[in-house]
Design an enzyme around this catalytic site. Structure first.
Site, PDB file in Angstrom:
ATOM      1  N   CYS A  49       0.835  -1.207   0.000  1.00  0.00           N
ATOM      2  CA  CYS A  49       0.000   0.000   0.000  1.00  0.00           C
ATOM      3  C   CYS A  49       0.870   1.258   0.000  1.00  0.00           C
ATOM      4  O   CYS A  49       2.009   1.242   0.407  1.00  0.00           O
ATOM      5  CB  CYS A  49      -0.869   0.005   1.245  1.00  0.00           C
ATOM      6  SG  CYS A  49      -1.885  -1.464   1.350  1.00  0.00           S
ATOM      7  N   ARG A 102       2.137   1.208  -6.603  1.00  0.00           N
ATOM      8  CA  ARG A 102       2.417   0.159  -5.609  1.00  0.00           C
ATOM      9  C   ARG A 102       1.160  -0.606  -5.231  1.00  0.00           C
ATOM     10  O   ARG A 102       1.209  -1.676  -4.674  1.00  0.00           O
ATOM     11  CB  ARG A 102       3.009   0.798  -4.349  1.00  0.00           C
ATOM     12  CG  ARG A 102       4.275   1.550  -4.598  1.00  0.00           C
ATOM     13  CD  ARG A 102       4.441   2.592  -3.548  1.00  0.00           C
ATOM     14  NE  ARG A 102       4.620   1.977  -2.270  1.00  0.00           N
ATOM     15  CZ  ARG A 102       5.789   1.938  -1.641  1.00  0.00           C
ATOM     16  NH1 ARG A 102       6.828   2.486  -2.199  1.00  0.00           N
ATOM     17  NH2 ARG A 102       5.910   1.375  -0.477  1.00  0.00           N
ATOM     18  N   TRP A 155      -3.448  -2.040  -1.641  1.00  0.00           N
ATOM     19  CA  TRP A 155      -3.278  -3.305  -2.337  1.00  0.00           C
ATOM     20  C   TRP A 155      -3.824  -4.334  -1.375  1.00  0.00           C
ATOM     21  O   TRP A 155      -3.211  -4.606  -0.335  1.00  0.00           O
ATOM     22  CB  TRP A 155      -1.806  -3.567  -2.661  1.00  0.00           C
ATOM     23  CG  TRP A 155      -1.585  -4.802  -3.484  1.00  0.00           C
ATOM     24  CD1 TRP A 155      -2.000  -5.032  -4.756  1.00  0.00           C
ATOM     25  CD2 TRP A 155      -0.924  -6.003  -3.073  1.00  0.00           C
ATOM     26  NE1 TRP A 155      -1.611  -6.277  -5.172  1.00  0.00           N
ATOM     27  CE2 TRP A 155      -0.962  -6.899  -4.173  1.00  0.00           C
ATOM     28  CE3 TRP A 155      -0.290  -6.405  -1.907  1.00  0.00           C
ATOM     29  CZ2 TRP A 155      -0.391  -8.167  -4.107  1.00  0.00           C
ATOM     30  CZ3 TRP A 155       0.287  -7.671  -1.850  1.00  0.00           C
ATOM     31  CH2 TRP A 155       0.220  -8.534  -2.938  1.00  0.00           C
ATOM     32  N   ASN A 207      -0.077  -0.182   6.273  1.00  0.00           N
ATOM     33  CA  ASN A 207       0.549  -0.971   5.219  1.00  0.00           C
ATOM     34  C   ASN A 207       1.156  -2.189   5.891  1.00  0.00           C
ATOM     35  O   ASN A 207       1.930  -2.064   6.831  1.00  0.00           O
ATOM     36  CB  ASN A 207       1.640  -0.143   4.518  1.00  0.00           C
ATOM     37  CG  ASN A 207       2.381  -0.990   3.491  1.00  0.00           C
ATOM     38  OD1 ASN A 207       1.795  -1.885   2.907  1.00  0.00           O
ATOM     39  ND2 ASN A 207       3.659  -0.712   3.315  1.00  0.00           N
ATOM     40  N   GLY A 208       0.744  -3.387   5.449  1.00  0.00           N
ATOM     41  CA  GLY A 208       1.302  -4.602   6.047  1.00  0.00           C
ATOM     42  C   GLY A 208       0.188  -5.534   6.480  1.00  0.00           C
ATOM     43  O   GLY A 208      -0.942  -5.423   6.028  1.00  0.00           O
ATOM     44  N   GLU A 248      13.378 -14.461 -17.083  1.00  0.00           N
ATOM     45  CA  GLU A 248      12.969 -13.063 -16.902  1.00  0.00           C
ATOM     46  C   GLU A 248      12.083 -12.610 -18.055  1.00  0.00           C
ATOM     47  O   GLU A 248      11.087 -11.902 -17.852  1.00  0.00           O
ATOM     48  CB  GLU A 248      14.206 -12.176 -16.767  1.00  0.00           C
ATOM     49  CG  GLU A 248      13.964 -10.689 -16.868  1.00  0.00           C
ATOM     50  CD  GLU A 248      12.982 -10.127 -15.841  1.00  0.00           C
ATOM     51  OE1 GLU A 248      12.634 -10.844 -14.882  1.00  0.00           O
ATOM     52  OE2 GLU A 248      12.568  -8.970 -16.008  1.00  0.00           O
ATOM     53  N   LYS A 254       8.277 -11.077 -17.605  1.00  0.00           N
ATOM     54  CA  LYS A 254       7.864  -9.751 -18.130  1.00  0.00           C
ATOM     55  C   LYS A 254       6.553  -9.873 -18.902  1.00  0.00           C
ATOM     56  O   LYS A 254       5.625  -9.095 -18.723  1.00  0.00           O
ATOM     57  CB  LYS A 254       8.927  -9.196 -19.077  1.00  0.00           C
ATOM     58  CG  LYS A 254       9.999  -8.305 -18.575  1.00  0.00           C
ATOM     59  CD  LYS A 254       9.759  -7.157 -17.696  1.00  0.00           C
ATOM     60  CE  LYS A 254       9.517  -7.276 -16.272  1.00  0.00           C
ATOM     61  NZ  LYS A 254      10.302  -7.893 -15.321  1.00  0.00           N
ATOM     62  N   GLU A 279       3.561 -10.686 -16.676  1.00  0.00           N
ATOM     63  CA  GLU A 279       3.187  -9.569 -15.803  1.00  0.00           C
ATOM     64  C   GLU A 279       2.349  -8.523 -16.503  1.00  0.00           C
ATOM     65  O   GLU A 279       1.426  -7.981 -15.932  1.00  0.00           O
ATOM     66  CB  GLU A 279       4.464  -8.866 -15.322  1.00  0.00           C
ATOM     67  CG  GLU A 279       5.190  -9.542 -14.205  1.00  0.00           C
ATOM     68  CD  GLU A 279       6.244  -8.630 -13.652  1.00  0.00           C
ATOM     69  OE1 GLU A 279       7.249  -8.415 -14.332  1.00  0.00           O
ATOM     70  OE2 GLU A 279       6.053  -8.114 -12.545  1.00  0.00           O
ATOM     71  N   HIS A 329      12.545 -32.951 -22.563  1.00  0.00           N
ATOM     72  CA  HIS A 329      12.206 -33.844 -21.432  1.00  0.00           C
ATOM     73  C   HIS A 329      10.765 -33.652 -20.987  1.00  0.00           C
ATOM     74  O   HIS A 329      10.451 -33.742 -19.802  1.00  0.00           O
ATOM     75  CB  HIS A 329      13.179 -33.583 -20.270  1.00  0.00           C
ATOM     76  CG  HIS A 329      14.593 -33.880 -20.616  1.00  0.00           C
ATOM     77  ND1 HIS A 329      15.065 -35.147 -20.852  1.00  0.00           N
ATOM     78  CD2 HIS A 329      15.645 -33.044 -20.839  1.00  0.00           C
ATOM     79  CE1 HIS A 329      16.340 -35.096 -21.167  1.00  0.00           C
ATOM     80  NE2 HIS A 329      16.733 -33.831 -21.164  1.00  0.00           N
ATOM     81  N   LYS A 349       4.179  -2.929  -6.743  1.00  0.00           N
ATOM     82  CA  LYS A 349       5.584  -2.681  -7.069  1.00  0.00           C
ATOM     83  C   LYS A 349       6.517  -3.325  -6.063  1.00  0.00           C
ATOM     84  O   LYS A 349       7.582  -3.807  -6.415  1.00  0.00           O
ATOM     85  CB  LYS A 349       5.868  -1.173  -7.120  1.00  0.00           C
ATOM     86  CG  LYS A 349       7.292  -0.839  -7.510  1.00  0.00           C
ATOM     87  CD  LYS A 349       7.630  -1.342  -8.891  1.00  0.00           C
ATOM     88  CE  LYS A 349       9.072  -1.115  -9.260  1.00  0.00           C
ATOM     89  NZ  LYS A 349       9.456  -1.786 -10.525  1.00  0.00           N
TER      90      LYS A 349
END
Ligand code: AGP
Length: 607
Positions: A2, A27, A75, A99-100, A480, A484, A487, A503, A602
């Protein structure tokens, strides 16, 4: 994670808080709200589900006049996304944002219900409000009630609490980010979960340690005071100048922050060498030259974890020091075998990722020396590690990390260079600066010719699924690249070691699957044959291959022309920029919210 902003001062506080929240929306953006005290001393609480724009519509164009306000972008962790669960949470003369996670919220709620407190929301946050209300009803002052309530809650949290009576804001945290700021000339004081929200508004920052109570008041003296649990003054905070520039918060000519940040990379690469080789940062390299790891344990999450894999390859190849990469979310649950000769290296953009911080805490507890490669000075990771190397990426707004990855890997290269003993060798220094400059130039060329990538993206953005394949030092780049795309384009993509496809995963290959194949100079023949295996099953191949690689060009449907020569162990960073652009344009064609992708934040400050 948040976003929290609080302000007291001569400016219109709602305007200042909304400006700060707009910089933190990346965020978390499930809902937003503000609480403020008007000039008649009345406390108001306005909050709305959805993005900040919904709150701005609720507040209207003529903002209420006030000089004290707190605000929040959410968030969601506990309680669905709706108006009631939005922050701030308010009752009587108190309003607060959080926040948390409060890990013992249910136990506290049970106790509060027995005392007659009626909960309105489904959030864990409201259990802190209930504690505040009950404590003040039982006669505690505002500041004593904050301290008593905070003592009760468990877990990583930051709280910012506003009191109508005292016209103060009190902020405190444990294992979550918090920063206070002051504009020394016009006495505006602020608090936030991110220094970025304070850009252009304050010129001095204060980073309190855990369980330090920061009181912001409008009084001409003692604008910000710091106290311990017992109320005595505290010196447990780090103060620095605000060194973030205001233009970081603007997109300029770019449509998205992500594209702007992709374009910033060449300049940041050159600035990084100037800072660390012959500049102010050289002292930090000299500082880490003292560590003599028998083994390096690298721990990080998400994109930073893939940077850690790249760092492992660079450091092992250059120094022959055994390196092991541990995912932050797994490491502490494995009861890892640690030895006194180990050194732990933590890579993080925000320096606030809960899983990475927990890994660092475990290593510290076991007496292992800890080093950070981090972007935010003053972040929790920065303050908790024995040694720090800043990646100097500037503020990264795009939730999908781009420039931070590049700077993380390059900073690990500088660490490797230092561990090798090259730092004082003029010839080696020049060779490194030249290679960094060559990397920057190659990325500039890629950016100048990005239409090639844009056209490929337009051709392939609507397929069923995507494989990214690479071998050796390009394997982390495949991981990566897939992240990307997931996301920001919300499509299924998987990074794979090219040699592993046969395999099992090759069963997925057909004419509806696209394979982004990294075909670099390393293990070239083997990677080509892996690509042939895909082609023979009608898989569509996008080859990230050298401009002169006729074999690769002959067997792929699309070719992103690259120039690998001279880059050496920096070439994975170069290839990664092609993947950044590919993901960006595929997301653009899909029409997703590129800078604020759904469900993401974020910095993930919760476990
Ligand atoms: C990157 O694109 C992601 N947003 C995410 O994986 C991120 O890298 C991860 O959460 C770690 O964050 P940090 O670097 O701030 O620790």
């Amino acid at each position: 994670m948040c976003g929290i902003v609080g302000h007291i001062g001569s400016m219109n506080s709602i305007q200042v808080v909304l400006q700060g929240l707009s910089k933190l929306e990346y965020r978390g953006y499930d809902s937003a709200g503000v609480s403020y005290i008007d000039h008649s001393g009345n406390l108001f609480n306005q909050k709305k589900e959805g993005k900040l724009v919904n709150l701005e519509k609720l507040l209207g164009k003529d903002l209420p006049q006030t000089n004290i306000c707190i605000g929040h972008t959410r968030w969601a962790t506990h309680g669905e996304v709706n108006d009631v669960n939005s922050h701030p949470h308010s009752f009587g003369s108190i309003s607060l944002v959080h926040n948390g996670i409060i890990e013992n919220a249910n136990e506290i709620k049970k106790e509060l219900r027995e005392k007659g407190y009626e909960f309105k929301s489904q959030t864990d946050t409201e259990s802190f409000l209930g504690l505040m209300i009950i404590n003040m009803k039982e006669g505690l002052s505002f500041s004593d009630a904050v301290r008593a309530s905070f003592k009760r809650v468990k877990g990583h949290s930051a709280f910012v609490v506003l009191c109508k009576e005292t016209k103060e804001i009190i902020a405190v945290k444990r294992g979550a980010p918090l920063v206070c700021g002051m504009h020394e000339t016009d006495s505006n004081v602020m608090v936030s979960s991110d220094p970025y929200a304070l850009v252009g508004l304050v010129d001095k920052l204060y980073f309190p340690e855990d369980e330090v109570f920061c009181t912001l008041s409008g009084a001409q003296t003692n604008l910000i005071t710091f106290a311990e649990f017992d109320g005595t003054p505290s010196k447990r905070y780090l103060s620095t100048k605000q060194n973030l520039s205001a233009d970081a918060s603007e997109k300029g000519d770019f449509e998205h922050f992500m594209l702007k940040e992709i374009h910033e990379q060449p300049g940041l690469i050159r600035a990084l060498t100037q800072y660390y080789i012959g500049g102010d940062g050289e002292a930090s390299l000299e500082d880490v030259s003292s560590i003599k790891p028998e083994r390096l344990i690298l721990s990080a999450c998400g994109t930073a974890a893939y940077a850690a894999y790249c760092a492992r390859d660079i450091i092992e190849n250059e120094n022959r020091i055994p390196c092991v990469v541990e995912l932050g979310s797994e490491f502490r649950y494995r009861d890892p075998i640690l030895s006194k000769g180990d050194v732990a290296l933590f890579i993080s953009q925000s320096g606030e990722t809960a899983d990475t911080l927990a890994s660092q805490g475990l290593c510290k507890q076991k007496g292992i020396k800890t080093v950070s490669i981090v972007n935010v000075m003053g972040s929790t990771l920065y303050r908790d590690c024995d040694h720090n190397l800043l990646i100097r990426a500037g503020v990264e707004i795009g939730v999908a990390s781009t420039k931070a990855f590049t700077q993380q890997v390059l900073t690990s290269k500088l660490l490797s260079f230092t561990l090798k003993g090259h730092l004082k060798n003029a010839q080696e220094r020049k060779a490194l600066i030249d290679r960094f400059d060559l990397l920057a130039s190659r990325i500039e060329s890629l950016l100048q010719n990005q239409d090639v990538i844009k056209k490929i993206a337009e051709e392939i953005y609507n397929y069923k699924g995507y494989f990214y394949t690479g071998r050796g030092t390009y394997y982390p780049i495949a991981l990566e690249g897939a992240l990307k795309l997931k996301e920001i384009a919300y499509v299924h993509a998987e990074g794979y070691a090219a040699g592993e496809l046969k395999h099992g995963p090759i069963a997925l290959i057909d004419e509806n699957m696209v394979n982004i194949a990294i075909i670099g100079p390393e293990l070239h023949e083997k990677v080509l044959s892996n690509a042939e295996e895909i082609k023979s099953r009608k898989g569509i191949i996008v080859a990230l291959a050298d401009v002169n690689d006729e074999e690769a060009k002959g067997m792929c449907r699309y070719h992103v022309p690259l120039k690998f020569d001279g880059l050496g162990d920096l070439s994975p960073i170069y290839v990664n920029v092609a993947n950044q652009l590919l993901a960006y344009y595929m997301a653009k064609f899909k029409g997703t919210d590129i800078d604020k992708p759904r469900n993401l934040a974020k910095s993930v400050t919760v476990e």
